[in-house]
Design an enzyme around this catalytic site. Structure first.
Site, PDB file in Angstrom:
ATOM      1  N   ARG A 100       2.723  95.930  15.620  1.00 27.01           N
ATOM      2  CA  ARG A 100       1.639  96.755  16.211  1.00 27.01           C
ATOM      3  C   ARG A 100       0.571  95.801  16.746  1.00 27.01           C
ATOM      4  O   ARG A 100       0.272  94.791  16.105  1.00 27.01           O
ATOM      5  CB  ARG A 100       1.025  97.701  15.175  1.00 27.01           C
ATOM      6  N   ASP A 244     -10.044  98.804  13.161  1.00 24.22           N
ATOM      7  CA  ASP A 244      -8.827  97.993  13.302  1.00 24.22           C
ATOM      8  C   ASP A 244      -9.129  96.596  13.815  1.00 24.22           C
ATOM      9  O   ASP A 244      -8.352  95.663  13.620  1.00 24.22           O
ATOM     10  CB  ASP A 244      -7.834  98.690  14.228  1.00 24.22           C
ATOM     11  N   ASN A 254     -10.982 101.431  16.815  1.00 20.11           N
ATOM     12  CA  ASN A 254     -10.542 102.276  15.704  1.00 20.11           C
ATOM     13  C   ASN A 254      -9.751 103.444  16.287  1.00 20.11           C
ATOM     14  O   ASN A 254      -9.594 103.572  17.508  1.00 20.11           O
ATOM     15  CB  ASN A 254     -11.750 102.757  14.887  1.00 20.11           C
TER      16      ASN A 254
HETATM   17  O1  MRU Z   1      -2.609 104.353  13.568  1.00 17.69           O
HETATM   18  P1  MRU Z   1      -3.190 104.109  12.201  1.00 17.69           P
HETATM   19  O2  MRU Z   1      -3.040 105.283  11.286  1.00 17.69           O
HETATM   20  O3  MRU Z   1      -2.692 102.822  11.612  1.00 17.69           O
HETATM   21  O4  MRU Z   1      -4.754 103.924  12.466  1.00 17.69           O
HETATM   22  C1  MRU Z   1      -5.593 103.704  11.363  1.00 17.69           C
HETATM   23  C2  MRU Z   1      -7.024 103.590  11.713  1.00 17.69           C
HETATM   24  O5  MRU Z   1      -7.418 103.654  12.853  1.00 17.69           O
HETATM   25  C3  MRU Z   1      -7.955 103.290  10.583  1.00 17.69           C
HETATM   26  O6  MRU Z   1      -9.214 103.866  10.824  1.00 17.69           O
HETATM   27  C4  MRU Z   1      -8.129 101.767  10.447  1.00 17.69           C
HETATM   28  O7  MRU Z   1      -6.898 101.132  10.458  1.00 17.69           O
HETATM   29  C5  MRU Z   1      -8.860 101.398   9.217  1.00 17.69           C
HETATM   30  S1  MRU Z   1      -7.928 101.731   7.734  1.00 17.69           S
HETATM   31  C6  MRU Z   1      -8.862 101.155   6.433  1.00 17.69           C
END
Ligand code: MRU
Length: 357
Positions: A100, A244, A254
């Site tokens: 990712r 993120d 995010n």
């Molecule tokens: O696609 P995801 O579910 O991995 O996205 C997660 C998020 O955007 C969260 O807000 C971020 O990773 C922080 S998790 C502590």
């Protein structure tokens, strides 16, 4: 506070020769762990969102390196140099890295695993496993610290809105933004918790309110589209989200929908808090414009729980993260420092000058 009383879920289990991941694609209706026996399986699980959330992705990838290292040690017994082993493991590390693109925690964790091998001798494999353990324990301790630091900013009796899932399911435990919610509720600062459903993957509806229910925290689910109406009603004083990737100027990537929450929050005078581990800081990236935003398959928008509700042939665009500009953020909370009204100079002072990132 009694952190464990508010932290009942563990998404990642290391069993010595395999990694078990709580399958977040099917929660909360089914609670099943997927076993990963090699690094490819871990990369696939990250790509397919069996495990998700920036810190959890990094942790899973770290264990993926250990699995690759165990396979190497089985195939080529007697390797006595960490640097040699590292060169052999680079393809597996590259596969994990590609799983990712947006969450910087993935690259961060893999870099730590690389460093653990550099200069190591015959003990390179136990050193790697110890490094993965260390990443896990630091993440959990950091979440406790930022939970308290973030809760400290919240006036007693406040209402909060969170987005996506940033809890135990997304981390080694307790959570980032959801850790602040947990600490704030425990301290009586937070009186009302709202969670957006987080289309299209429904992390809020399927994961966040389930976690909070397990911890006995009362939370109310809203449609993402209800956020402005909720903020206009005065029931929410803080929006609290994770990240993120946090850039040098305080811009934050995010989950998609975060940016519009920040705009609406500013409009209604609601404060906006970003909570993230220091492993989410990317001081080498100047602004949010430089962040790669993951685009996922359009079909994720066309179906819910495998049932299609969109006519065949309809086009869809599915970016799964967005960038919130620093100017819309009131506080960035990490376990190694809090920056109010972030901008490049304050970020540098708090994180670069102190050697945090
Ligand atoms: O696609 P995801 O579910 O991995 O996205 C997660 C998020 O955007 C969260 O807000 C971020 O990773 C922080 S998790 C502590």
């Amino acid at each position: 506070m009694d952190f464990d009383a508010y932290d009942h879920v563990r998404p990642i289990r290391w069993l010595g020769d395999r990694l078990e991941l709580l399958d977040q694609r099917i929660l909360p209706l089914e609670e099943e762990y997927v076993a990963c026996a090699d690094a490819d399986a871990v990369a696939g699980a990250i790509r397919e969102l069996v495990v998700r959330g920036a810190p959890a992705i990094g942790i899973a990838a770290a264990w993926g390196v250990v699995l690759a290292a165990q396979a190497l040690a089985r195939q080529r017994p007697g390797i006595d140099s960490g640097d040699f082993a590292l060169a052999e493991l680079e393809p597996a590390i590259a596969t994990l890295l590609k799983a990712r693109p947006t969450a910087v925690n993935l690259a961060w964790a893999l870099q730590r695993m690389r460093r653990a091998m550099q200069g190591a001798g015959v003990d390179w494999l136990p050193r790697l496993a110890a490094e993965a353990e260390q990443i896990v324990s630091e993440d959990l301790a950091g979440n406790h610290a930022m939970g308290l630091a973030g809760a400290n900013l919240i006036e007693p009796g406040s209402g909060v809105l969170t987005h996506c899932n940033t809890g135990s399911l997304a981390t080694a435990g307790f959570g980032t933004a959801l850790g602040v919610v947990r600490a704030g509720v425990a301290q009586g600062r937070i009186a009302r918790v709202f969670a957006g459903e987080t289309r299209p993957w429904l992390q809020g509806a399927r994961l966040t309110v389930w976690e909070l229910q397990k911890d006995g925290i009362d939370a109310t689910l809203i449609a993402d589209a209800a956020a402005a109406h909720l903020m206009a009603s005065g029931q929410v004083q803080w929006v609290i989200v994770g990240a993120d990737r946090i850039c040098a100027n305080g811009d934050v990537a995010n989950k998609i929908g975060t940016h519009q929450l920040a705009i609406v929050a500013r409009h209604f005078g609601v404060k906006f808090m970003v909570v993230a581990a220091s492993s989410t800081l990317d001081m080498g990236t100047a602004t949010g414009a430089d962040i790669e935003i993951e685009l996922r398959h359009a079909d994720e928008l066309a179906a819910v729980a495998g049932k299609r509700h969109v006519a065949d042939g309809v086009k869809a665009w599915n970016p799964v993260f967005d960038v919130t500009l620093a100017g819309l953020i009131d506080a960035i909370v990490t376990e190694r420092g809090v920056v109010m009204a972030p901008q490049a100079s304050k970020m540098a002072l708090t994180f670069v000058a102190k050697g945090v990132a």
